[in-house]
Design an enzyme around this catalytic site. Sequence first.
Site, mmCIF file in Angstrom:
data_model
loop_
_atom_site.group_PDB
_atom_site.id
_atom_site.type_symbol
_atom_site.label_atom_id
_atom_site.label_comp_id
_atom_site.label_asym_id
_atom_site.label_seq_id
_atom_site.Cartn_x
_atom_site.Cartn_y
_atom_site.Cartn_z
ATOM 1 N N THR A 97 0.862 -1.182 0.000
ATOM 2 C CA THR A 97 0.000 0.000 0.000
ATOM 3 C C THR A 97 0.894 1.227 0.000
ATOM 4 O OG1 THR A 97 -1.776 -1.129 1.190
ATOM 5 C CG2 THR A 97 -1.771 1.279 1.245
ATOM 6 N N LYS A 172 -7.562 1.163 -2.812
ATOM 7 C CA LYS A 172 -7.143 0.798 -1.450
ATOM 8 C C LYS A 172 -7.362 1.964 -0.498
ATOM 9 C CE LYS A 172 -5.387 -1.546 1.955
ATOM 10 N NZ LYS A 172 -4.081 -2.190 1.978
ATOM 11 N N LYS A 240 0.106 5.406 8.438
ATOM 12 C CA LYS A 240 0.805 5.592 7.159
ATOM 13 C C LYS A 240 -0.198 5.627 6.018
ATOM 14 C CE LYS A 240 2.241 2.275 4.755
ATOM 15 N NZ LYS A 240 1.784 1.477 3.565
#
Length: 288
Positions: A97, A172, A240
Site C-alpha cells: 500500500t 485501497k 501511514k
Amino acid sequence: MARVAFLGLGVMGFPMAGHLAAKGHEVTVWNRTAAKAEAWVAQHGGKSAATAREAAEGADFVMSCVGNDDDLRQVCLGENGAFAGMKAGAIYVDHTTVSAQVTRELSEIAAEKGIGFVDAPVSGGQAGAENGVLSVMCGGASDDYAKAEPVIAAYARICRLLGPSGAGQLTKMCNQIAIAGLVQGLSESLHFAEKAGLSIPEVVEVISQGAAGSWQMANRFQTMDENRFDFGFAVDWMRKDLGICLEAADANGASLPVTALVDQFYKEVQKMGGGRWDTSSLIARLRR
C-alpha cells in the site's frame, strides 16, 4: 506454472509467497532480513536470493509486499533493484500500500525497460493472507493484468482491474477510509454499551444481524471487549495509509473530515504506546 520472485516476507508476504509455492509456481524469495527468507525456504521449498535483482533474474512475475514508498523505490530501482534483473516482457506486481504517485512513477520506468507493472494492494489482513482469501485491487494495462491475474489468484478471493496505473492504490485508499470510520463507530458503540451496563456479546448478537453488522463487528468485537489488540493491522501502518489518503484528498479535492479525525485518534493511541496494536484499539482511548 510460472517462475515467480517474491520480495518482502512480512506478515503478509510470507504466507502469500507460500500460496504461490503451494500452487506449483517456481518461487524465489528475497527479504531484507535474510533469516526470514531462509525460514521461508525451509518451510515451503524454492530458493532465496541475496538481492532483489538476483531474485528477479529470469522471473516471469515479480511480486512485492514491502513497507512504504521509499521501501518500494529501493526494492525496484538501483544496481541491486528488481528492475535491473527483470527480463523484457516480465511483469512486476506490487502488493504494497503506497501512494498512487510512486506507482505511476515506477510504472513509467518499468515501461521504458519493457516491463509490465500492476499495482495490486490487498485487503484482508494477516488472516486473509494466511487463508489465501485476500481482496486484490489492481491498476495497470489490461494485458499485463490479464497475465498476472491467474498468478495472483493463488491468494485472492477476489481480484479486479479498476483502471490504469494507480487505480489499485486509489481503491485501497477507499478501503482504508471506510475502515477508519467503521472502527471508530464500532468502538463508540461498544464503549456506550459498557457505560450503559449492557452485555457487549448480547448487544452484538442482536445488532450484528441488522443494518449495523460489519466484518469489523463480527471479527473484532470480542477482542475489543477483552481489551486485546494483537489480531490485525497495526496502528502505525494504518496511520501511514491514512496519511496517503489525506494527501491524495488534498490533491483531488475530496473532503475527508471523519478520516482526518480518526487519524488523530490513532495518533493518540500511538502516544499511549499502541503503535503496534491492531486498528481496533481505537476503543482503548475511549476507556482511559
